[in-house]
Scaffold this motif. Structure first.
Motif, PDB file in Angstrom:
ATOM      1  N   GLY A  14     -12.357  -7.440  -0.989  1.00 50.41           N
ATOM      2  CA  GLY A  14     -12.954  -8.424   0.091  1.00 50.41           C
ATOM      3  C   GLY A  14     -13.016  -9.785  -0.514  1.00 50.41           C
ATOM      4  O   GLY A  14     -13.102 -10.718   0.365  1.00 50.41           O
ATOM      5  N   THR A  15     -13.125 -10.038  -1.671  1.00 51.59           N
ATOM      6  CA  THR A  15     -13.239 -11.343  -2.385  1.00 51.59           C
ATOM      7  C   THR A  15     -11.905 -12.219  -2.115  1.00 51.59           C
ATOM      8  O   THR A  15     -11.897 -13.127  -1.803  1.00 51.59           O
ATOM      9  CB  THR A  15     -13.458 -11.203  -4.140  1.00 51.59           C
ATOM     10  N   GLN A  16     -10.900 -11.327  -2.351  1.00 52.31           N
ATOM     11  CA  GLN A  16      -9.492 -12.022  -2.181  1.00 52.31           C
ATOM     12  C   GLN A  16      -9.328 -12.325  -0.720  1.00 52.31           C
ATOM     13  O   GLN A  16      -8.800 -13.464  -0.165  1.00 52.31           O
ATOM     14  CB  GLN A  16      -8.387 -10.933  -2.760  1.00 52.31           C
ATOM     15  N   GLU A 112      -1.243  -5.476  -2.386  1.00 57.72           N
ATOM     16  CA  GLU A 112      -1.880  -4.392  -2.887  1.00 57.72           C
ATOM     17  C   GLU A 112      -2.722  -4.757  -4.186  1.00 57.72           C
ATOM     18  O   GLU A 112      -1.965  -4.950  -5.202  1.00 57.72           O
ATOM     19  CB  GLU A 112      -0.984  -3.227  -2.972  1.00 57.72           C
ATOM     20  N   ILE A 113      -3.909  -4.539  -4.606  1.00 60.28           N
ATOM     21  CA  ILE A 113      -4.549  -4.869  -5.612  1.00 60.28           C
ATOM     22  C   ILE A 113      -4.748  -3.391  -6.406  1.00 60.28           C
ATOM     23  O   ILE A 113      -5.371  -2.352  -5.966  1.00 60.28           O
ATOM     24  CB  ILE A 113      -5.738  -5.232  -5.391  1.00 60.28           C
ATOM     25  N   ASN A 218      -6.075 -14.069  -7.569  1.00 60.33           N
ATOM     26  CA  ASN A 218      -5.858 -14.954  -6.385  1.00 60.33           C
ATOM     27  C   ASN A 218      -4.439 -15.889  -6.585  1.00 60.33           C
ATOM     28  O   ASN A 218      -3.504 -15.864  -5.564  1.00 60.33           O
ATOM     29  CB  ASN A 218      -6.998 -15.782  -6.186  1.00 60.33           C
ATOM     30  N   ALA A 219      -4.133 -16.412  -7.856  1.00 59.90           N
ATOM     31  CA  ALA A 219      -2.980 -16.890  -8.184  1.00 59.90           C
ATOM     32  C   ALA A 219      -1.739 -16.228  -8.004  1.00 59.90           C
ATOM     33  O   ALA A 219      -0.816 -16.542  -7.271  1.00 59.90           O
ATOM     34  CB  ALA A 219      -3.108 -17.544  -9.625  1.00 59.90           C
ATOM     35  N   LYS A 223       0.853 -17.409  -5.035  1.00 59.06           N
ATOM     36  CA  LYS A 223       2.113 -17.895  -4.906  1.00 59.06           C
ATOM     37  C   LYS A 223       3.285 -16.822  -4.339  1.00 59.06           C
ATOM     38  O   LYS A 223       4.243 -17.683  -3.980  1.00 59.06           O
ATOM     39  CB  LYS A 223       2.512 -17.928  -6.544  1.00 59.06           C
ATOM     40  N   GLU A 224       2.974 -15.839  -3.857  1.00 59.93           N
ATOM     41  CA  GLU A 224       3.773 -15.270  -3.043  1.00 59.93           C
ATOM     42  C   GLU A 224       3.552 -15.415  -1.691  1.00 59.93           C
ATOM     43  O   GLU A 224       4.532 -15.557  -0.769  1.00 59.93           O
ATOM     44  CB  GLU A 224       3.437 -13.596  -3.092  1.00 59.93           C
TER      45      GLU A 224
END
Ligand code: AMP
Length: 226
Positions: A14-16, A112-113, A218-219, A223-224
């Protein structure tokens, strides 16, 4: 740009989603947040969903699938969307894929995290919900999104709003049930993840290590996406 975000409860999904929403100004469609809003507003949908959510069960597909497919037809979704928390099982994944195909809509990214179950569980109890905006993530154990103190109370670090905990985040049985569903690769969420990962074509898969800090995760995503 159309993005699916997957990750177990507690992975920072949710944060991302909220950060991507802010950067690209895409609607952040969070199935869990839609249910909670309906529960808070005392709607019929909220009444139907509450008992399932409190137990950590999935709300039945007959309720959830049309709710999300209808949401995707709204005007603000024409420029793209971030779908977070849906699909949650194989049936939802297949139904979504078919509905999008019928409309000629492509999924551009599957994020996908990846996070170990035990780590995800430890993270769940510390998160706090801002009553004003579900795109204001707060967590008592992460400096980057720590709530602030006001008159002896912890309040939202973004807007100063009241913070709540989710009942299903403080209930061990409900947490375990949600993770059983997520890590199930036969019919559960991992089956949905694998379904989309195997789509190929122009759908790009971004798998990131969820044990990193919020900024690092997040980085890796940004970047993708860029
Ligand atoms: P979340 O905020 O993503 O953790 O979702 C909270 C709860 O809402 C879940 O434990 C389910 O009970 C319900 N829920 C959210 N998304 C779905 C979905 N795609 N299908 C069924 N139930 C869902």
């Amino acid at each position: 740009m159309n993005i699916l975000v997957f990750g177990p409860n507690g992975s920072g999904k949710g944060t991302q989603g909220a950060i991507i929403h802010k950067k690209y100004n895409l609607p952040h469609i969070e199935s869990g947040a839609i249910f909670r809003k309906n529960i808070g507003g005392g709607t019929e949908l909220g009444k139907q969903a509450k008992e399932y959510i409190d137990r950590g069960d999935l709300v039945p597909d007959e309720i959830t699938i049309p709710m999300i497919l209808d949401r995707l037809k709204e005007d603000d979704c024409k420029k793209g969307w971030i779908l977070d928390g849906f699909p949650r099982n194989k049936v939802q994944a297949e139904t979504l894929a078919k509905a999008l195909k019928d409309e000629g809509i492509n999924i551009d990214y599957v994020v996908e995290i990846v996070l170990d179950r035990e780590v995800a569980k430890l993270r769940i109890t510390g998160r706090r919900l801002c009553v004003n905006d579900n795109n204001h993530p707060n967590h008592i154990a992460f400096d980057a999104i720590k709530p602030v103190e006001k008159n002896g109370e912890l309040v939202c670090r973004v807007c100063g709003g009241e913070l709540k905990t989710r009942a299903d985040d403080q209930d061990d049985t409900a947490i375990n049930k949600r993770h059983d569903i997520y890590y199930d690769d036969k019919t559960g969420t991992m089956a949905a993840v694998n379904f989309f990962k195997s789509l190929g074509g122009s759908t790009k898969v971004i798998s990131v290590d969820g044990e990193q800090s919020i900024d690092e995760v997040n980085a890796d995503i940004m970047k993708e996406l860029d």
